[in-house]
Design a protein around this motif. Structure first.
Motif, short mmCIF file in Angstrom:
data_model
loop_
_atom_site.label_atom_id
_atom_site.label_comp_id
_atom_site.label_asym_id
_atom_site.label_seq_id
_atom_site.Cartn_x
_atom_site.Cartn_y
_atom_site.Cartn_z
N TRP A 1 4.35 -1.50 2.87
CA TRP A 1 4.06 -0.08 2.69
C TRP A 1 5.06 0.47 1.67
CZ3 TRP A 1 7.67 3.64 5.02
CH2 TRP A 1 7.34 4.97 4.75
N CYS B 1 0.16 1.44 12.81
CA CYS B 1 0.14 0.03 13.19
C CYS B 1 -0.27 -0.12 14.65
CB CYS B 1 1.51 -0.61 12.95
SG CYS B 1 1.90 -0.90 11.21
N ARG C 1 8.73 -2.46 4.34
CA ARG C 1 8.84 -1.06 3.92
C ARG C 1 9.59 -1.00 2.60
NH1 ARG C 1 8.58 1.72 9.59
NH2 ARG C 1 7.40 0.06 10.59
N LEU D 1 3.84 5.41 10.07
CA LEU D 1 3.40 4.04 9.85
C LEU D 1 3.41 3.26 11.16
CD1 LEU D 1 2.58 1.72 7.92
CD2 LEU D 1 5.03 1.23 7.69
N VAL E 1 4.86 -5.36 8.62
CA VAL E 1 4.64 -4.60 7.39
C VAL E 1 6.00 -4.23 6.79
CG1 VAL E 1 3.54 -2.59 6.35
CG2 VAL E 1 2.51 -3.67 8.38
N MET F 1 -2.05 5.59 5.58
CA MET F 1 -1.22 4.84 6.51
C MET F 1 -2.05 3.83 7.30
SD MET F 1 2.04 5.59 6.41
CE MET F 1 3.27 6.86 6.13
N THR G 1 6.63 3.93 -0.46
CA THR G 1 6.76 5.38 -0.55
C THR G 1 7.77 5.73 -1.63
OG1 THR G 1 7.28 7.42 0.68
CG2 THR G 1 8.54 5.45 1.24
N GLY H 1 -2.12 -3.98 4.53
CA GLY H 1 -0.89 -4.14 3.77
C GLY H 1 0.04 -5.20 4.31
N VAL I 1 0.83 -1.20 0.00
CA VAL I 1 0.00 0.00 0.00
C VAL I 1 0.87 1.25 0.00
CG1 VAL I 1 -1.82 1.26 1.20
CG2 VAL I 1 -1.81 -1.25 1.24
N ALA J 1 -2.65 0.92 5.08
CA ALA J 1 -1.43 0.11 5.00
C ALA J 1 -1.28 -0.74 6.25
CB ALA J 1 -0.21 1.00 4.81
N THR K 1 1.19 8.18 2.31
CA THR K 1 1.95 9.12 3.13
C THR K 1 1.06 9.81 4.16
OG1 THR K 1 1.65 10.87 1.45
CG2 THR K 1 3.70 9.58 1.36
#
Length: 295
Positions: free
Chosen positions: A189, A222, A234, A218, A232, A179, A191, A186, A171, A182, A174
């Protein structure tokens, strides 16, 4: 840290397309992604092919590399039809598909179907309904849903994904609402950095500070969702931050190390495209790929 690539769908399959995806597998990239747009920025008036057919062909031409979109958005997609295509693609690839998904932007996709471009709030509203419905469609045999923006009436998705309970979502987000999506849905995540630092005059140091703040958001999302943030992954899609990470193997090693320190699990490099913002020396690019994986 994993190293992946994104291959823009700008070549006919018989004129370099197939060979590029096979080469990505040979170089050992973890995942080969493609953009899911109808056209994109400076490439608008040149060749541009559809993401799902391209990934289907890539699935048939490769055996090991994972495949995915980076990213799909609600701008011209509907969860019901997208789910059916994804289940088919996951089956054809033998369970090698990741769905990169984001809220979309205000580019050409936003008006291609004749609609007015959505505001940032409207994009977030659509995305907030799109992701949960897609999750249901990919995990349930039968789905019915009536929402503000999307509906599904007794939709069958049998036999479902090869990957269980469904193919993974990466996902892109920002803002706070993205978030939270995500954090809730997700497996990763994504970016591209912070738009305030990804401008002329921006510095790598400012970019990394902004990425650290995003990662903290993030973590907070969470925590709100009651989820372990370490679950998750990154993912950093490069090519937009101020870094000159493809100048040499040493430059990339420094770049990768600094972003690993920020907690990133995967770095995605654009396959070099001459005379574009993604121009790079192909020899350096391939050397980075091979030496990174050997290391």
């Amino acid at each position: 840290m994993r190293l992946s690539t994104v291959i823009l769908p700008i070549h006919r399959w018989s004129e370099g397309g197939r060979d590029t995806w096979r080469r990505a597998e040979d170089l050992g990239f973890h995942t080969a992604y493609t953009y899911d747009h109808l056209s994109w920025r400076t490439f608008r008036d040149g060749p541009w092919f559809g993401a799902v057919p391209t990934l289907t062909a890539a699935a048939a031409a490769t055996e090991r590399v994972r495949l995915g979109t980076l990213v799909t958005s609600p701008n011209f997609r509907h969860p019901v039809t997208l789910a059916k295509e994804l289940i088919s693609l996951d089956d054809i690839s033998g369970g090698r598909v990741t769905l990169g998904i984001g809220a979309g932007g205000s580019g050409f996709d936003a008006t291609a179907l004749g609609q007015h471009p959505w505001t940032a709030r409207e994009r977030a509203d659509h995305f907030g309904e799109f992701v949960p419905l897609l999750d249901q469609l990919l995990t349930q045999d039968v789905t019915s849903y009536e929402g503000t923006y999307y509906s599904a009436h007794e939709v069958r998705n049998i036999p479902g994904c090869v990957q269980r309970p469904r193919l993974p979502f990466a996902v892109a987000a920002t803002g706070p609402r993205g978030m939270r999506l995500a954090a809730r849905y997700g497996q990763a995540w994504v970016t591209t950095g912070d738009s305030a630092t990804n401008v002329e005059g921006g510095t790598p140091e400012a970019s990394r500070a902004a990425l650290a703040r995003q990662a903290e958001r993030l973590d907070a999302a969470c925590a709100q969702e009651g989820r372990d943030a370490s679950e998750v992954d990154r993912v950093l899609l490069t090519g937009f931050t101020p870094d000159r990470h493809l100048e040499s193997v040493d430059a990339f090693a420094d770049f990768a190390g600094r972003h690993a320190e920020l907690g990133f699990d995967e770095i995605v490099l654009h396959w070099p495209i001459p005379d574009s913002q993604f121009a790079a020396d192909p020899a350096v690019f391939e050397k980075i790929a091979t030496e990174f994986h050997q290391g």
